[in-house]
Design an enzyme around this catalytic site. Structure first.
Site, PDB file in Angstrom:
ATOM      1  CB  CYS A 125     -14.682  20.747  -4.146  1.00  0.00           C
ATOM      2  SG  CYS A 125     -15.961  21.931  -4.649  1.00  0.00           S
ATOM      3  CG  HIS A 130     -19.340  22.615  -0.822  1.00  0.00           C
ATOM      4  ND1 HIS A 130     -19.969  23.733  -1.289  1.00  0.00           N
ATOM      5  CD2 HIS A 130     -18.264  22.431  -1.636  1.00  0.00           C
ATOM      6  CE1 HIS A 130     -19.305  24.215  -2.335  1.00  0.00           C
ATOM      7  NE2 HIS A 130     -18.261  23.440  -2.568  1.00  0.00           N
TER       8      HIS A 130
HETATM    9  P1  NAD Z   1      -9.241  31.377  -8.759  1.00  0.00           P
HETATM   10  O1  NAD Z   1      -9.929  32.513  -9.412  1.00  0.00           O
HETATM   11  O2  NAD Z   1      -9.021  31.415  -7.290  1.00  0.00           O
HETATM   12  O3  NAD Z   1      -7.809  31.153  -9.427  1.00  0.00           O
HETATM   13  C1  NAD Z   1      -7.618  31.156 -10.805  1.00  0.00           C
HETATM   14  C2  NAD Z   1      -6.318  31.878 -11.111  1.00  0.00           C
HETATM   15  O4  NAD Z   1      -6.077  31.839 -12.517  1.00  0.00           O
HETATM   16  C3  NAD Z   1      -6.342  33.361 -10.717  1.00  0.00           C
HETATM   17  O5  NAD Z   1      -5.126  33.656 -10.059  1.00  0.00           O
HETATM   18  C4  NAD Z   1      -6.441  34.078 -12.046  1.00  0.00           C
HETATM   19  O6  NAD Z   1      -5.816  35.359 -12.028  1.00  0.00           O
HETATM   20  C5  NAD Z   1      -5.680  33.145 -12.953  1.00  0.00           C
HETATM   21  N1  NAD Z   1      -5.963  33.272 -14.384  1.00  0.00           N
HETATM   22  C6  NAD Z   1      -7.031  33.829 -14.993  1.00  0.00           C
HETATM   23  N2  NAD Z   1      -6.900  33.730 -16.345  1.00  0.00           N
HETATM   24  C7  NAD Z   1      -5.738  33.095 -16.570  1.00  0.00           C
HETATM   25  C8  NAD Z   1      -5.030  32.713 -17.740  1.00  0.00           C
HETATM   26  N3  NAD Z   1      -5.513  32.953 -18.965  1.00  0.00           N
HETATM   27  N4  NAD Z   1      -3.834  32.083 -17.618  1.00  0.00           N
HETATM   28  C9  NAD Z   1      -3.321  31.824 -16.384  1.00  0.00           C
HETATM   29  N5  NAD Z   1      -3.937  32.178 -15.239  1.00  0.00           N
HETATM   30  C10 NAD Z   1      -5.129  32.798 -15.330  1.00  0.00           C
HETATM   31  O7  NAD Z   1     -10.048  30.074  -9.188  1.00  0.00           O
HETATM   32  P2  NAD Z   1     -10.051  28.668  -8.442  1.00  0.00           P
HETATM   33  O8  NAD Z   1     -11.064  28.720  -7.350  1.00  0.00           O
HETATM   34  O9  NAD Z   1      -8.657  28.274  -8.104  1.00  0.00           O
HETATM   35  O10 NAD Z   1     -10.664  27.746  -9.573  1.00  0.00           O
HETATM   36  C11 NAD Z   1      -9.855  27.188 -10.588  1.00  0.00           C
HETATM   37  C12 NAD Z   1     -10.537  25.973 -11.140  1.00  0.00           C
HETATM   38  O11 NAD Z   1     -10.677  25.028 -10.081  1.00  0.00           O
HETATM   39  C13 NAD Z   1     -11.946  26.190 -11.700  1.00  0.00           C
HETATM   40  O12 NAD Z   1     -12.159  25.254 -12.739  1.00  0.00           O
HETATM   41  C14 NAD Z   1     -12.818  25.837 -10.515  1.00  0.00           C
HETATM   42  O13 NAD Z   1     -14.115  25.431 -10.905  1.00  0.00           O
HETATM   43  C15 NAD Z   1     -12.036  24.670  -9.946  1.00  0.00           C
HETATM   44  N6  NAD Z   1     -12.318  24.395  -8.535  1.00  0.00           N
HETATM   45  C16 NAD Z   1     -12.437  25.407  -7.630  1.00  0.00           C
HETATM   46  C17 NAD Z   1     -12.736  25.118  -6.314  1.00  0.00           C
HETATM   47  C18 NAD Z   1     -12.924  26.193  -5.293  1.00  0.00           C
HETATM   48  O14 NAD Z   1     -13.699  26.028  -4.379  1.00  0.00           O
HETATM   49  N7  NAD Z   1     -12.254  27.304  -5.361  1.00  0.00           N
HETATM   50  C19 NAD Z   1     -12.860  23.785  -5.920  1.00  0.00           C
HETATM   51  C20 NAD Z   1     -12.654  22.760  -6.845  1.00  0.00           C
HETATM   52  C21 NAD Z   1     -12.388  23.080  -8.158  1.00  0.00           C
END
Ligand code: NAD
Length: 338
Positions: free
Chosen positions: A141, A221
């Site tokens: 992000c 942020h």
């Molecule tokens: P999150 O925890 O909200 O969602 C991840 C999902 O994946 C959950 O539902 C979890 O149960 C599931 N999961 C876990 N293990 C798994 C597997 N083996 N197979 C399939 N699903 C599985 O996380 P998020 O915030 O969506 O983050 C995901 C990615 O995006 C990360 O790399 C994070 O750094 C990136 N990201 C997050 C944000 C943010 O602010 N939330 C912003 C930009 C990028």
């Protein structure tokens, strides 16, 4: 035939990407994979998104919860032209062999290491570099927000050096275990924070120093930005340049929006799904030029700014549109641009 897209990991980012893909006339959401039958699994079913078990041993949990599965993640990946991995940081790396086994190109998110992939991606900055790549990382992000800002500044004026202090939310609203809850943390304490090097995965030659803090907030942020330009414009020129970008929102002084709370209120008033703000929010009156130095403040909605970027990365990898066409189509279908 439309592009068959799978989403593996249906959490904060995955559910938003799935909704955005479902809106695209040139794409079809083949399904989403989840590890657990929680409220988000119910949501996928209600949205008519075919639901797949991400972990085979847990199929029985879905059966016990009365949630019908379309299959397991192997079948989902096999059926897809491309998979968007939106699993927690580090799990994407574990999933890489699964995608390779099915010869399915994959997009990963910013939590994965840059060296996992062939290309790190931002639609405004390096769309063409993702063509035909097997493994692409849509940058975080914060890096997305910085890339969208730096790309036009670099093109128009040349960037001698960027210095950015990132005041980061402690966690997303649903991350109840994150903090701090009563502190302001230099994070990391030593310089640089990882954000500068991450920007260099998009702009390898750009001079940038970044410092990070974490604060007790969940909404957005905030970046305090100083960019020394090679060719100094006046502030009004910069305002016009940034206003002309399709994924930046210049917050007008007259709106009386003083922070993330009012920005989210604005998004809710405008009927944004989940109060998402896909654009960089740049306070118009903060844009100042002192000598060669540009200063401004921008707010970044961490849960949603990468979503249109994932949609564009799908077309970039498969070569079905150029940057301009893709960005425009994504913006129109999602409603990006206040
Ligand atoms: P999150 O925890 O909200 O969602 C991840 C999902 O994946 C959950 O539902 C979890 O149960 C599931 N999961 C876990 N293990 C798994 C597997 N083996 N197979 C399939 N699903 C599985 O996380 P998020 O915030 O969506 O983050 C995901 C990615 O995006 C990360 O790399 C994070 O750094 C990136 N990201 C997050 C944000 C943010 O602010 N939330 C912003 C930009 C990028």
């Amino acid at each position: 035939m439309s592009i068959q897209v799978a989403v593996n990991g249906y959490g904060t980012i995955g559910k938003r990407v799935a909704d955005a893909v479902a809106l695209q006339p040139d794409m079809e959401l083949v399904g989403v994979a989840k590890t657990r039958p929680n409220h988000e699994a119910e949501l996928a079913v209600e949205n008519d998104y075919p639901l797949y078990a991400a972990i085979e041993d847990r199929v029985h949990l879905f059966e016990e919860a009365g949630i019908e599965l379309a299959g397991t993640v192997d079948e989902l990946v096999e059926a897809a032209d491309i998979v968007v991995d939106a699993c927690p940081s580090g799990i994407g790396a574990e999933n890489k062999s699964l995608y390779e086994a099915h010869d399915t190109p994959a997009l990963y998110q910013g939590g994965e290491d840059a060296d996992l992939v062939d290309v790190s991606f931002n639609a405004r900055s390096n769309f063409e570099e993702a063509a035909d790549a097997d493994h692409v990382r849509v940058v975080s992000c914060n890096t997305t927000g910085l890339s969208r800002l730096l790309a036009p500044l670099q093109e128009e004026y040349g960037v001698e050096k960027a210095r950015v202090t990132l005041v980061r939310r402690g966690g997303d609203p649903a991350q109840t275990g994150r903090g701090p809850i009563n502190d302001i943390l230099p994070n990391p304490v030593s310089l640089p924070s990882h954000h500068g090097p991450d920007v260099n995965t998009i702009f390898p030659d750009l001079a940038i120093d970044t410092l990070g803090l974490k604060v007790p907030a969940t909404l957005m942020h905030t970046h305090s930005v100083n960019v020394t330009l090679e060719d100094a414009p006046d502030a009004e020129d910069v305002r016009e340049l940034l206003d002309a970008q399709s994924r930046t929102f210049l917050v007008p002084e007259s709106y009386d929006i003083d922070g993330a709370g009012k920005l989210k209120e604005y998004a809710m008033d405008r009927g944004r799904p989940r109060a998402d703000i896909w654009e960089n929010c740049i306070w118009s009156e903060s844009i100042s030029v002192e000598g060669d130095d540009l200063y401004l403040f921008q707010a970044i909605h961490q849960e949603s700014d990468v979503v249109p970027e994932n949609v564009d990365a799908i077309r970039a990898v498969l070569g079905t549109a150029d940057a301009e066409e893709s960005i425009q189509r994504t913006n129109e279908t999602m409603g990006v641009g206040f």
